[in-house]
Design an enzyme around this catalytic site. Structure first.
Site, mmCIF file in Angstrom:
data_model
loop_
_atom_site.group_PDB
_atom_site.id
_atom_site.type_symbol
_atom_site.label_atom_id
_atom_site.label_comp_id
_atom_site.label_asym_id
_atom_site.label_seq_id
_atom_site.Cartn_x
_atom_site.Cartn_y
_atom_site.Cartn_z
ATOM 1 N N GLY A 29 -42.488 -17.588 35.701
ATOM 2 C CA GLY A 29 -43.863 -18.000 35.981
ATOM 3 C C GLY A 29 -44.846 -17.268 35.091
ATOM 4 O O GLY A 29 -44.555 -16.176 34.584
ATOM 5 N N GLN A 53 -52.839 -13.844 32.609
ATOM 6 C CA GLN A 53 -51.871 -13.141 31.761
ATOM 7 C C GLN A 53 -51.987 -13.530 30.295
ATOM 8 O O GLN A 53 -51.444 -12.846 29.431
ATOM 9 C CB GLN A 53 -50.439 -13.429 32.237
ATOM 10 N N CYS A 105 -42.481 -8.556 36.102
ATOM 11 C CA CYS A 105 -43.658 -9.296 35.653
ATOM 12 C C CYS A 105 -43.745 -9.206 34.135
ATOM 13 O O CYS A 105 -43.523 -8.146 33.569
ATOM 14 C CB CYS A 105 -44.915 -8.695 36.293
ATOM 15 N N LEU A 106 -44.060 -10.337 33.502
ATOM 16 C CA LEU A 106 -44.140 -10.365 32.038
ATOM 17 C C LEU A 106 -45.230 -9.427 31.511
ATOM 18 O O LEU A 106 -45.162 -8.996 30.368
ATOM 19 C CB LEU A 106 -44.411 -11.793 31.557
ATOM 20 N N HIS A 126 -46.158 -14.492 43.748
ATOM 21 C CA HIS A 126 -46.403 -13.580 42.622
ATOM 22 C C HIS A 126 -47.517 -14.135 41.718
ATOM 23 O O HIS A 126 -48.445 -13.416 41.351
ATOM 24 C CB HIS A 126 -45.097 -13.395 41.840
ATOM 25 N N GLU A 127 -47.412 -15.426 41.395
ATOM 26 C CA GLU A 127 -48.400 -16.027 40.479
ATOM 27 C C GLU A 127 -49.756 -16.174 41.163
ATOM 28 O O GLU A 127 -50.788 -15.970 40.536
ATOM 29 C CB GLU A 127 -47.904 -17.380 39.950
ATOM 30 N N HIS A 174 -51.709 -13.078 40.901
ATOM 31 C CA HIS A 174 -52.361 -12.879 39.598
ATOM 32 C C HIS A 174 -53.781 -13.465 39.594
ATOM 33 O O HIS A 174 -54.680 -12.908 38.968
ATOM 34 C CB HIS A 174 -51.555 -13.549 38.478
HETATM 35 CO CO CO Z 1 -46.554 -11.476 36.858
#
Ligand code: CO
Length: 168
Positions: free
Chosen positions: A45, A50, A88-89, A130-131, A134
């Site tokens: 995701g 991000q 997380c990226l 999670h998304e 953000h």
């Molecule tokens: Co993340």
């Protein structure tokens, strides 16, 4: 076009994102670029903050053959919780257990402007939560226990210092 992923310590990750008013050409392009970027780094995701955009958009691809483009989501959480490892990226190299609701229902607009309602558990449910976080400026490391937070503190400081550098 591949987009740069903002890393822990970037201000844009901490702002509350705002609703998308119209699905313009630019929004569609942004979502396409986000999908391309997500696939390039083999993530599950990616949320607009991000990639430096504080709009309420995220994309999810859990590998079920369906790429979800989620605009202006609303989320309802189940009361029962489960704990599972997350990463997380924007926080490369950090993987820790996080407690989340076992199931969520998300109402959102897709890229065609259609209202969608989906209930997700397991990987999809976790990705939705999670998304969604953000978009509220919340990162998974905020949700760790005090002990786990202490363990990742140094790593977070390193990422924060090196932000703007290519992903590890
Ligand atoms: Co993340």
């Amino acid at each position: 076009m591949l987009l740069d992923i903002k890393k822990y310590g970037s201000e844009v990750l901490r702002k509350k994102s705002i609703d998308v008013k119209d699905i313009t050409k630019e929004i569609l392009q942004l979502m396409d670029d986000m999908v391309e970027t997500l696939h390039d780094i083999e993530g599950v995701g990616l949320a607009a903050p991000q990639v430096g955009v504080n709009l309420r958009i995220f994309i999810i691809d859990i590998g079920d053959g369906k790429v979800r483009k989620v605009i202006n989501p609303m989320i309802e959480y189940s009361d029962d919780k489960i704990e599972c490892e997350e990463g997380c990226l924007s926080i490369p190299g950090v993987y820790k257990n996080v407690q989340r609701s076992a199931k969520v229902t998300v109402k959102y607009m897709n890229e065609n402007g259609e209202q969608v309602e989906e209930t997700g558990s397991e990987l999809l449910g976790r990705a939705f939560q999670h998304e969604y976080d953000h978009l509220e400026g919340i990162l998974f490391t905020d949700k760790l226990s005090p002990v786990a937070k202490r363990l990742v503190k140094k790593r977070l400081q390193e990422i924060s210092k090196a932000k703007g550098e290519p992903a590890l």
